[in-house]
Design a protein around this motif. Structure first.
Motif, PDB file in Angstrom:
ATOM      1  N   ILE A  32     -20.760  37.684  34.008  1.00 57.03           N
ATOM      2  CA  ILE A  32     -19.637  37.676  34.909  1.00 57.03           C
ATOM      3  C   ILE A  32     -18.331  37.279  33.947  1.00 57.03           C
ATOM      4  CG2 ILE A  32     -18.447  36.160  36.366  1.00 57.03           C
ATOM      5  CD1 ILE A  32     -21.327  35.750  37.883  1.00 57.03           C
ATOM      6  N   PHE A  33     -18.629  36.417  33.032  1.00 64.93           N
ATOM      7  CA  PHE A  33     -17.285  36.234  32.204  1.00 64.93           C
ATOM      8  C   PHE A  33     -16.864  37.520  31.403  1.00 64.93           C
ATOM      9  CE2 PHE A  33     -15.992  35.256  27.700  1.00 64.93           C
ATOM     10  CZ  PHE A  33     -14.394  34.595  28.262  1.00 64.93           C
ATOM     11  N   SER A  34     -18.006  38.189  30.780  1.00 62.56           N
ATOM     12  CA  SER A  34     -17.798  39.369  30.114  1.00 62.56           C
ATOM     13  C   SER A  34     -17.079  40.381  30.864  1.00 62.56           C
ATOM     14  CB  SER A  34     -19.239  39.818  29.416  1.00 62.56           C
ATOM     15  OG  SER A  34     -19.579  38.777  28.603  1.00 62.56           O
ATOM     16  N   ALA A  35     -17.497  40.582  32.201  1.00 64.78           N
ATOM     17  CA  ALA A  35     -16.975  41.690  33.036  1.00 64.78           C
ATOM     18  C   ALA A  35     -15.508  41.392  33.357  1.00 64.78           C
ATOM     19  CB  ALA A  35     -17.547  41.751  34.322  1.00 64.78           C
ATOM     20  N   ILE A  36     -15.094  39.983  33.737  1.00 63.52           N
ATOM     21  CA  ILE A  36     -13.752  39.499  33.747  1.00 63.52           C
ATOM     22  C   ILE A  36     -12.773  39.860  32.715  1.00 63.52           C
ATOM     23  CG2 ILE A  36     -12.290  37.554  34.441  1.00 63.52           C
ATOM     24  CD1 ILE A  36     -14.478  36.593  36.431  1.00 63.52           C
ATOM     25  N   ALA A  37     -13.434  39.423  31.376  1.00 71.44           N
ATOM     26  CA  ALA A  37     -12.678  39.527  30.044  1.00 71.44           C
ATOM     27  C   ALA A  37     -12.503  41.105  29.989  1.00 71.44           C
ATOM     28  CB  ALA A  37     -13.538  38.962  29.108  1.00 71.44           C
ATOM     29  N   GLY A  38     -13.167  42.023  30.193  1.00 68.81           N
ATOM     30  CA  GLY A  38     -13.426  43.351  30.054  1.00 68.81           C
ATOM     31  C   GLY A  38     -12.222  44.061  30.824  1.00 68.81           C
ATOM     32  N   PHE A  39     -12.108  43.717  32.056  1.00 68.82           N
ATOM     33  CA  PHE A  39     -11.081  43.918  32.990  1.00 68.82           C
ATOM     34  C   PHE A  39      -9.671  43.811  32.558  1.00 68.82           C
ATOM     35  CE2 PHE A  39     -14.474  44.067  36.516  1.00 68.82           C
ATOM     36  CZ  PHE A  39     -14.477  45.517  36.612  1.00 68.82           C
ATOM     37  N   PHE A  40      -9.534  42.414  31.921  1.00 64.77           N
ATOM     38  CA  PHE A  40      -8.295  41.983  31.380  1.00 64.77           C
ATOM     39  C   PHE A  40      -7.960  42.962  30.208  1.00 64.77           C
ATOM     40  CE2 PHE A  40      -8.907  37.935  33.823  1.00 64.77           C
ATOM     41  CZ  PHE A  40      -7.662  38.176  34.637  1.00 64.77           C
ATOM     42  N   VAL A  41      -8.890  43.041  29.486  1.00 62.77           N
ATOM     43  CA  VAL A  41      -8.607  43.992  28.286  1.00 62.77           C
ATOM     44  C   VAL A  41      -8.240  45.345  28.409  1.00 62.77           C
ATOM     45  CG1 VAL A  41      -9.560  44.974  26.231  1.00 62.77           C
ATOM     46  CG2 VAL A  41      -9.905  42.288  26.502  1.00 62.77           C
ATOM     47  N   VAL A  42      -9.055  46.266  29.276  1.00 62.05           N
ATOM     48  CA  VAL A  42      -8.617  47.439  29.741  1.00 62.05           C
ATOM     49  C   VAL A  42      -7.434  47.428  30.455  1.00 62.05           C
ATOM     50  CG1 VAL A  42      -9.463  49.227  31.297  1.00 62.05           C
ATOM     51  CG2 VAL A  42     -11.108  48.098  29.970  1.00 62.05           C
ATOM     52  N   GLY A  43      -6.998  46.319  31.509  1.00 54.68           N
ATOM     53  CA  GLY A  43      -5.825  46.148  32.016  1.00 54.68           C
ATOM     54  C   GLY A  43      -4.744  46.363  31.226  1.00 54.68           C
ATOM     55  N   PHE A  44      -4.687  45.287  30.309  1.00 55.90           N
ATOM     56  CA  PHE A  44      -3.699  45.275  29.385  1.00 55.90           C
ATOM     57  C   PHE A  44      -3.631  46.712  28.557  1.00 55.90           C
ATOM     58  CE2 PHE A  44      -2.290  44.541  25.085  1.00 55.90           C
ATOM     59  CZ  PHE A  44      -1.025  44.021  25.172  1.00 55.90           C
ATOM     60  N   PHE A  45      -4.491  47.290  28.161  1.00 57.21           N
ATOM     61  CA  PHE A  45      -4.306  48.355  27.519  1.00 57.21           C
ATOM     62  C   PHE A  45      -3.701  49.637  28.340  1.00 57.21           C
ATOM     63  CE2 PHE A  45      -7.133  46.837  24.167  1.00 57.21           C
ATOM     64  CZ  PHE A  45      -6.269  46.780  23.131  1.00 57.21           C
ATOM     65  N   ILE A  46      -4.034  49.564  29.739  1.00 58.46           N
ATOM     66  CA  ILE A  46      -3.265  50.751  30.359  1.00 58.46           C
ATOM     67  C   ILE A  46      -2.192  50.236  30.797  1.00 58.46           C
ATOM     68  CG2 ILE A  46      -3.592  51.422  32.911  1.00 58.46           C
ATOM     69  CD1 ILE A  46      -6.803  51.091  32.868  1.00 58.46           C
ATOM     70  N   TRP A  47      -1.712  49.046  30.939  1.00 56.85           N
ATOM     71  CA  TRP A  47      -0.304  48.781  31.216  1.00 56.85           C
ATOM     72  C   TRP A  47       0.699  49.096  29.704  1.00 56.85           C
ATOM     73  CZ3 TRP A  47       2.438  45.016  28.363  1.00 56.85           C
ATOM     74  CH2 TRP A  47       4.035  45.073  28.882  1.00 56.85           C
ATOM     75  N   GLU A  48       0.074  48.636  28.849  1.00 55.23           N
ATOM     76  CA  GLU A  48       0.847  48.906  27.287  1.00 55.23           C
ATOM     77  C   GLU A  48       1.031  50.241  27.221  1.00 55.23           C
ATOM     78  OE1 GLU A  48       2.663  48.682  23.895  1.00 55.23           O
ATOM     79  OE2 GLU A  48       2.143  47.129  25.334  1.00 55.23           O
ATOM     80  N   SER A  49       0.166  51.211  27.667  1.00 58.38           N
ATOM     81  CA  SER A  49       0.213  52.664  27.278  1.00 58.38           C
ATOM     82  C   SER A  49       1.248  53.401  28.181  1.00 58.38           C
ATOM     83  CB  SER A  49      -1.068  53.232  27.248  1.00 58.38           C
ATOM     84  OG  SER A  49      -1.578  53.106  28.384  1.00 58.38           O
ATOM     85  N   GLN A  50       1.869  52.787  29.165  1.00 59.21           N
ATOM     86  CA  GLN A  50       2.658  53.271  30.185  1.00 59.21           C
ATOM     87  C   GLN A  50       4.183  53.512  29.594  1.00 59.21           C
ATOM     88  OE1 GLN A  50       1.430  54.368  33.192  1.00 59.21           O
ATOM     89  NE2 GLN A  50      -0.443  53.979  32.108  1.00 59.21           N
ATOM     90  N   PRO A  51       4.627  54.549  30.026  1.00 56.25           N
ATOM     91  CA  PRO A  51       6.114  54.525  29.547  1.00 56.25           C
ATOM     92  C   PRO A  51       7.075  53.647  30.369  1.00 56.25           C
ATOM     93  CG  PRO A  51       5.164  56.743  30.233  1.00 56.25           C
ATOM     94  CD  PRO A  51       4.253  55.536  30.780  1.00 56.25           C
ATOM     95  N   ARG A  52       8.013  53.043  29.723  1.00 59.13           N
ATOM     96  CA  ARG A  52       8.935  52.051  30.426  1.00 59.13           C
ATOM     97  C   ARG A  52      10.255  51.849  29.641  1.00 59.13           C
ATOM     98  NH1 ARG A  52       4.557  49.688  28.050  1.00 59.13           N
ATOM     99  NH2 ARG A  52       4.962  48.047  26.507  1.00 59.13           N
ATOM    100  N   ILE A  53      11.044  51.497  30.580  1.00 54.73           N
ATOM    101  CA  ILE A  53      12.337  51.189  29.959  1.00 54.73           C
ATOM    102  C   ILE A  53      12.803  49.633  30.516  1.00 54.73           C
ATOM    103  CG2 ILE A  53      14.909  51.605  29.899  1.00 54.73           C
ATOM    104  CD1 ILE A  53      13.882  54.720  30.905  1.00 54.73           C
ATOM    105  N   ASN A  54      13.304  48.797  29.822  1.00 56.09           N
ATOM    106  CA  ASN A  54      13.668  47.450  30.260  1.00 56.09           C
ATOM    107  C   ASN A  54      15.101  47.028  29.705  1.00 56.09           C
ATOM    108  OD1 ASN A  54      13.384  44.947  31.368  1.00 56.09           O
ATOM    109  ND2 ASN A  54      12.695  44.178  29.254  1.00 56.09           N
ATOM    110  N   ILE A  55      15.993  47.013  30.769  1.00 54.22           N
ATOM    111  CA  ILE A  55      17.316  46.689  30.240  1.00 54.22           C
ATOM    112  C   ILE A  55      17.130  45.171  30.055  1.00 54.22           C
ATOM    113  CG2 ILE A  55      19.781  46.282  31.011  1.00 54.22           C
ATOM    114  CD1 ILE A  55      19.288  48.887  32.577  1.00 54.22           C
ATOM    115  N   THR A  56      17.466  44.587  28.897  1.00 56.96           N
ATOM    116  CA  THR A  56      17.447  43.183  28.479  1.00 56.96           C
ATOM    117  C   THR A  56      18.801  42.478  28.616  1.00 56.96           C
ATOM    118  OG1 THR A  56      17.980  43.649  26.163  1.00 56.96           O
ATOM    119  CG2 THR A  56      15.549  43.406  27.092  1.00 56.96           C
TER     120      THR A  56
END
Length: 172
Positions: A32-56
């Motif tokens: 269960i721990f491995s599955a949850i950690a895997g979802f977080f890692v995959v989710g982060f990489f999907i989010w990180e690879s998305q095109p984005r613009i952020n006005i700071t």
């Protein structure tokens, strides 16, 4: 005989302890721990690879002299990700204090639906680009006396940045 019994018991206890301390590959809590950690890692990489613009950051300067006209100067800082060589635009839209769109027929200072706006194109040269002091101008003469609101954003195709809002007054 007693000594041999104690040795045998000690040996069995040690063997049982060794068996209980061996990692269990299919331990349910570990899976269960491995599955949850895997979802977080995959989710982060999907989010990180998305095109984005952020006005700071957004700074507004009033009555700036530009081409012998008093203008409003909007200075943006923003970051882009995964938009290398994309045609992008930073744009400011203008509204009356009550929220209605300011209408315009001035070429170069209007949207397709005739809202007063100003914009500048940009094209990120890197996967991760940072823009500091990116400037938009609009002459004061395109506003009547009164109070207004502005919304500044940026976009590249279907990717839109967050919106920064500001208020200002002309000639009061």
């Amino acid at each position: 005989m007693r000594h041999d019994d104690e040795k045998e018991i000690s040996r069995r206890i040690l063997r049982a302890l060794e068996r209980s301390q061996r990692p269990k590959l299919f331990d349910p809590s570990r899976l269960i721990f491995s599955a949850i950690a895997g979802f977080f890692v995959v989710g982060f990489f999907i989010w990180e690879s998305q095109p984005r613009i952020n006005i700071t950051d957004l700074d507004i300067y009033h009555n700036v002299n530009r081409s012998s006209n008093k203008s409003i100067k909007m200075v943006l800082d923003f970051d882009t990700a995964h938009l290398k060589n994309s045609n992008c635009r930073a744009v400011a839209y203008f509204y009356y204090k009550n929220g209605r769109k300011v209408r315009s027929t001035i070429s170069g200072y209007q949207t397709k639906n005739n809202q007063l706006s100003t914009s500048e194109d940009f094209r990120p040269g890197y996967e991760y680009s940072t823009y500091e002091d990116f400037t938009l101008y609009i002459p004061n003469k395109y506003f009547n006396r009164g109070s207004y609101k502005g919304h500044v954003t940026a976009y590249c195709g279907s990717v839109w940045a967050n919106t920064r809002k500001f208020s200002f007054t002309i000639g009061l």
